[in-house]
Design a protein around this motif. Structure first.
Motif, PDB file in Angstrom:
ATOM      1  N   SER A  86      10.100   0.074  -6.336  1.00  0.00           N
ATOM      2  CA  SER A  86       8.887  -0.679  -6.027  1.00  0.00           C
ATOM      3  C   SER A  86       8.882  -0.897  -4.518  1.00  0.00           C
ATOM      4  O   SER A  86       9.768  -1.571  -3.980  1.00  0.00           O
ATOM      5  N   GLY A  90       8.230  -4.665  -3.800  1.00  0.00           N
ATOM      6  CA  GLY A  90       9.320  -5.563  -4.189  1.00  0.00           C
ATOM      7  C   GLY A  90      10.692  -5.103  -3.732  1.00  0.00           C
ATOM      8  O   GLY A  90      11.698  -5.750  -4.021  1.00  0.00           O
ATOM      9  N   ASP A 114       7.059  -2.459 -10.590  1.00  0.00           N
ATOM     10  CA  ASP A 114       6.770  -3.883 -10.760  1.00  0.00           C
ATOM     11  C   ASP A 114       5.445  -4.125 -11.490  1.00  0.00           C
ATOM     12  O   ASP A 114       5.160  -5.251 -11.911  1.00  0.00           O
TER      13      ASP A 114
END
Length: 379
Positions: free
Chosen positions: A229, A232, A204
């Motif tokens: 990620s 995320g 990310d």
């Protein structure tokens, strides 16, 4: 079938202390004091004797040798798996029921001479003898099927044992992605018998298009690659699929998000995490010892401390070529059969690099590894 009778074997033990040889320059003193030695060839020297290697006789369950398998009373022992090891203390999970024991290592086991830094590592299969419901003593370490290791001060440092996968974790940024470290960990995994998987975390933080050249290099070589990620939750489901039902060691430099990614995979782990230094762009050690964790969705994973130096163990420079699969089609075209692909004229591998038939990035990594003799990649 009748059990084999244990054999007596002589094995070497580590010396606790090593005194200096009794006399430092024996040759000079002997030549001065003994006229009969004056005409000895200059290349023949007389050396003072230091401490002899300690050797003892033990009962072995196998044929002996340097890796003799110590014979123990198996009826009094239980089989277990080492979850973590720190110094002389280990946490062992009983194979029958999963009860955890805090164990020490029997002195005869830990003092057997070996090329490793420590006798016991996370993932080892052991025989241990319970003392009470919480404590025990490790009596024998069973032979390792696979391992991920590196070299530290000319000794083997086994990072984890009996794993079938090595998750090579790097970050897209903060700290920067280092392909040389990926290549060294690939070699170590393949050498130790584990299947490597490359995971690029913190995706990310960069434009994914920037990662495509790196992904393409390793994907064309047949390596599994996962982009993730931890913050995320990108790629977490795919990573779960790769780890499910497997025994995996997670390896990479400090700060790439090993513990954060494992927390995202299984929030109940609650592993300690830390931030990357803004000044050095390097991670701080938050994981201080390798720990084996059981995954709720099936399988086991070893969380390891960050690697700052990756020095290959037991890999000679002439062996390195064999771990670069993209060189194989070109090697037969080299002018010399023992071509190192570094400086020789008529090298087909160098021609392939010049014509973009193989990755210049990987070739640079290869040159770095063989020039170092297989040692020290700073992360």
């Amino acid at each position: 079938m009748a059990r084999k009778k244990p054999r007596k074997v002589r094995i070497a033990f580590r010396k606790n202390r090593q005194r200096r040889a009794r006399i430092r320059d024996v040759t000079r003193d002997v030549r001065k004091d003994d006229p009969e030695t004056a005409d000895l060839p200059s290349a023949e020297r007389i050396s003072g004797k230091g401490d002899l290697t300690r050797r003892r006789t033990i009962l072995a369950a196998d044929e002996g040798g340097a890796g003799a398998l110590r014979a123990v009373d198996e009826t009094a022992c239980r089989t277990g798996r080492v979850l973590s090891a720190s110094g002389l203390n280990c946490v062992v999970a009983d194979a029958a029921g999963g009860r955890r024991y805090e164990c020490t290592v029997r002195r005869v086991v830990r003092t057997i001479s070996r090329e490793e830094r420590g006798a016991v590592v996370a993932g080892d299969d052991v025989l241990f003898q319970p003392i009470d419901r919480e404590h025990g003593v490790i009596e024998r370490i069973n032979p390792r099927r696979t391992e991920l290791s590196r070299s530290i001060k000319n000794k083997e440092h086994v990072i984890a044992a009996n794993i079938n996968q090595a998750l090579i974790l790097v970050s897209a940024a903060n700290p920067p992605l280092k392909t040389n470290l990926i290549d060294r960990l690939l070699i170590s995994a393949l050498k130790g018998g584990a299947t490597p998987i490359i995971c690029i975390n913190k995706c990310d933080l960069v434009d994914p298009v920037r990662l495509q050249p790196i992904v393409g290099i390793y994907a064309r070589l047949g390596y599994q690659i996962v982009l993730t990620s931890a913050t995320g939750l990108m790629g977490i489901d795919e990573l779960k699929r790769q780890l499910s039902g497997q025994e995996t060691v997670v390896a990479g430099q400090s700060g790439v998000g090993k513990s954060s990614l494992l927390n995202a995979l299984q929030p109940g782990l609650r592993l300690e995490t830390g931030a990357v230094s803004a000044w050095s762009q390097k991670g701080r050690h938050t994981t201080r010892t390798a720990v084996l964790h059981q995954l709720d969705f099936g399988g086991w994973v070893v969380d390891t401390p960050g690697i700052r130096q990756m020095e290959l163990w037991a890999v000679r420079p002439e062996e390195v070529e064999g771990f670069f699969a993209e060189f194989r089609p070109f090697v037969p075209g080299c002018r010399f059969p023992d071509c190192s692909h570094e400086h020789e004229a008529g090298c087909a591998v160098k021609r392939a690099v010049e014509r973009d038939l193989t990755s210049p990035l990987r070739y640079a990594s290869y040159l770095k590894i063989i020039s170092d003799g297989g040692d020290k990649a700073r992360a």
